[in-house]
Scaffold this motif. Sequence first.
Motif, PDB file in Angstrom:
ATOM      1  N   ARG A  52       0.795  -1.226   0.000  1.00 15.07           N
ATOM      2  CA  ARG A  52       0.000   0.000   0.000  1.00 15.07           C
ATOM      3  C   ARG A  52       0.833   1.285   0.000  1.00 15.07           C
ATOM      4  O   ARG A  52       0.276   2.373  -0.075  1.00 15.07           O
ATOM      5  CB  ARG A  52      -0.907   0.003   1.218  1.00 15.07           C
ATOM      6  CG  ARG A  52      -1.977  -1.078   1.149  1.00 15.07           C
ATOM      7  CD  ARG A  52      -2.560  -1.374   2.531  1.00 15.07           C
ATOM      8  NE  ARG A  52      -3.687  -2.291   2.443  1.00 15.07           N
ATOM      9  CZ  ARG A  52      -3.565  -3.607   2.300  1.00 15.07           C
ATOM     10  NH1 ARG A  52      -2.368  -4.164   2.242  1.00 15.07           N
ATOM     11  NH2 ARG A  52      -4.643  -4.379   2.220  1.00 15.07           N
ATOM     12  N   ARG A  54       2.767   2.868  -2.122  1.00 13.69           N
ATOM     13  CA  ARG A  54       2.627   3.770  -3.285  1.00 13.69           C
ATOM     14  C   ARG A  54       1.316   4.553  -3.255  1.00 13.69           C
ATOM     15  O   ARG A  54       1.217   5.610  -3.854  1.00 13.69           O
ATOM     16  CB  ARG A  54       2.717   2.985  -4.584  1.00 13.69           C
ATOM     17  CG  ARG A  54       4.093   2.453  -4.866  1.00 13.69           C
ATOM     18  CD  ARG A  54       4.055   1.658  -6.176  1.00 13.69           C
ATOM     19  NE  ARG A  54       5.270   0.904  -6.348  1.00 13.69           N
ATOM     20  CZ  ARG A  54       6.261   1.282  -7.162  1.00 13.69           C
ATOM     21  NH1 ARG A  54       6.174   2.382  -7.847  1.00 13.69           N
ATOM     22  NH2 ARG A  54       7.338   0.525  -7.272  1.00 13.69           N
ATOM     23  N   ASN A  55       0.313   4.028  -2.561  1.00  9.26           N
ATOM     24  CA  ASN A  55      -0.977   4.705  -2.473  1.00  9.26           C
ATOM     25  C   ASN A  55      -1.010   5.765  -1.374  1.00  9.26           C
ATOM     26  O   ASN A  55      -2.056   6.370  -1.148  1.00  9.26           O
ATOM     27  CB  ASN A  55      -2.094   3.696  -2.214  1.00  9.26           C
ATOM     28  CG  ASN A  55      -2.241   2.716  -3.351  1.00  9.26           C
ATOM     29  OD1 ASN A  55      -1.924   3.033  -4.493  1.00  9.26           O
ATOM     30  ND2 ASN A  55      -2.714   1.526  -3.055  1.00  9.26           N
ATOM     31  N   HIS A  56       0.109   5.971  -0.692  1.00  5.64           N
ATOM     32  CA  HIS A  56       0.173   6.926   0.410  1.00  5.64           C
ATOM     33  C   HIS A  56       1.337   7.894   0.239  1.00  5.64           C
ATOM     34  O   HIS A  56       2.276   7.910   1.036  1.00  5.64           O
ATOM     35  CB  HIS A  56       0.277   6.171   1.752  1.00  5.64           C
ATOM     36  CG  HIS A  56      -0.977   5.427   2.076  1.00  5.64           C
ATOM     37  ND1 HIS A  56      -2.023   6.004   2.727  1.00  5.64           N
ATOM     38  CD2 HIS A  56      -1.363   4.174   1.780  1.00  5.64           C
ATOM     39  CE1 HIS A  56      -3.004   5.135   2.846  1.00  5.64           C
ATOM     40  NE2 HIS A  56      -2.621   4.008   2.275  1.00  5.64           N
ATOM     41  N   TYR A  62       6.779   9.076   1.229  1.00  6.24           N
ATOM     42  CA  TYR A  62       5.606   8.240   1.465  1.00  6.24           C
ATOM     43  C   TYR A  62       5.192   8.304   2.931  1.00  6.24           C
ATOM     44  O   TYR A  62       6.025   8.431   3.821  1.00  6.24           O
ATOM     45  CB  TYR A  62       5.897   6.793   1.065  1.00  6.24           C
ATOM     46  CG  TYR A  62       6.182   6.684  -0.406  1.00  6.24           C
ATOM     47  CD1 TYR A  62       5.148   6.578  -1.322  1.00  6.24           C
ATOM     48  CD2 TYR A  62       7.487   6.732  -0.876  1.00  6.24           C
ATOM     49  CE1 TYR A  62       5.396   6.526  -2.680  1.00  6.24           C
ATOM     50  CE2 TYR A  62       7.746   6.675  -2.240  1.00  6.24           C
ATOM     51  CZ  TYR A  62       6.697   6.567  -3.134  1.00  6.24           C
ATOM     52  OH  TYR A  62       6.954   6.522  -4.477  1.00  6.24           O
ATOM     53  N   ALA A  67       0.131   3.970   5.356  1.00  8.86           N
ATOM     54  CA  ALA A  67       0.099   2.656   4.705  1.00  8.86           C
ATOM     55  C   ALA A  67      -0.097   1.544   5.728  1.00  8.86           C
ATOM     56  O   ALA A  67      -0.845   0.589   5.490  1.00  8.86           O
ATOM     57  CB  ALA A  67       1.384   2.435   3.910  1.00  8.86           C
ATOM     58  N   ASP A  74      -7.754  -2.794   6.600  1.00 16.35           N
ATOM     59  CA  ASP A  74      -8.164  -3.765   5.586  1.00 16.35           C
ATOM     60  C   ASP A  74      -8.130  -5.196   6.113  1.00 16.35           C
ATOM     61  O   ASP A  74      -8.982  -6.011   5.744  1.00 16.35           O
ATOM     62  CB  ASP A  74      -7.273  -3.666   4.353  1.00 16.35           C
ATOM     63  CG  ASP A  74      -7.483  -2.378   3.574  1.00 16.35           C
ATOM     64  OD1 ASP A  74      -8.470  -1.657   3.835  1.00 16.35           O
ATOM     65  OD2 ASP A  74      -6.627  -2.075   2.712  1.00 16.35           O
TER      66      ASP A  74
END
Length: 147
Positions: A52, A54-56, A62, A67, A74
Amino acid sequence: MSQDTTFPAREINDQDECVGCGAHLSDPCHPLCPFETGEFGPAVILQAANLRVRNHPAGIGYDLAGAIFAAAIDLAGRDQAQALADASRAVLADYLVGQWGPQAQAIHSQVVYRHGLFAQLAEITVSLYGAADQYDDNTPTPTPDDC
């Protein structure tokens, strides 16, 4: 009376292995795998957080804490997420201080934040997996070549 419990689908890392038990993608999980039992710990959360990162984004780097928290939500759900994310960040912080040396002890509470901002993705992966291995008392520590 049976309780209907739904566990999250297993997560597979870039080595095609379950982040919970290490079973290859083509093999079923071990019966004690967290994705079978629903009992997630810091090692699994740290490995799932790697999926996760890269999504944060966080400006120049980062948000590792974000993340980690997302992985905890999740996998374990909102009720357990904060405590599990806090424990996972503490494991990562201890690992980073161990890697950076005694001078890093003075900034122990900031090492996860700083690492997320200034480390390359390969270094972050090494740290997340290294902290997970250390927590689980596994001896192999990943290198950037493993990522």
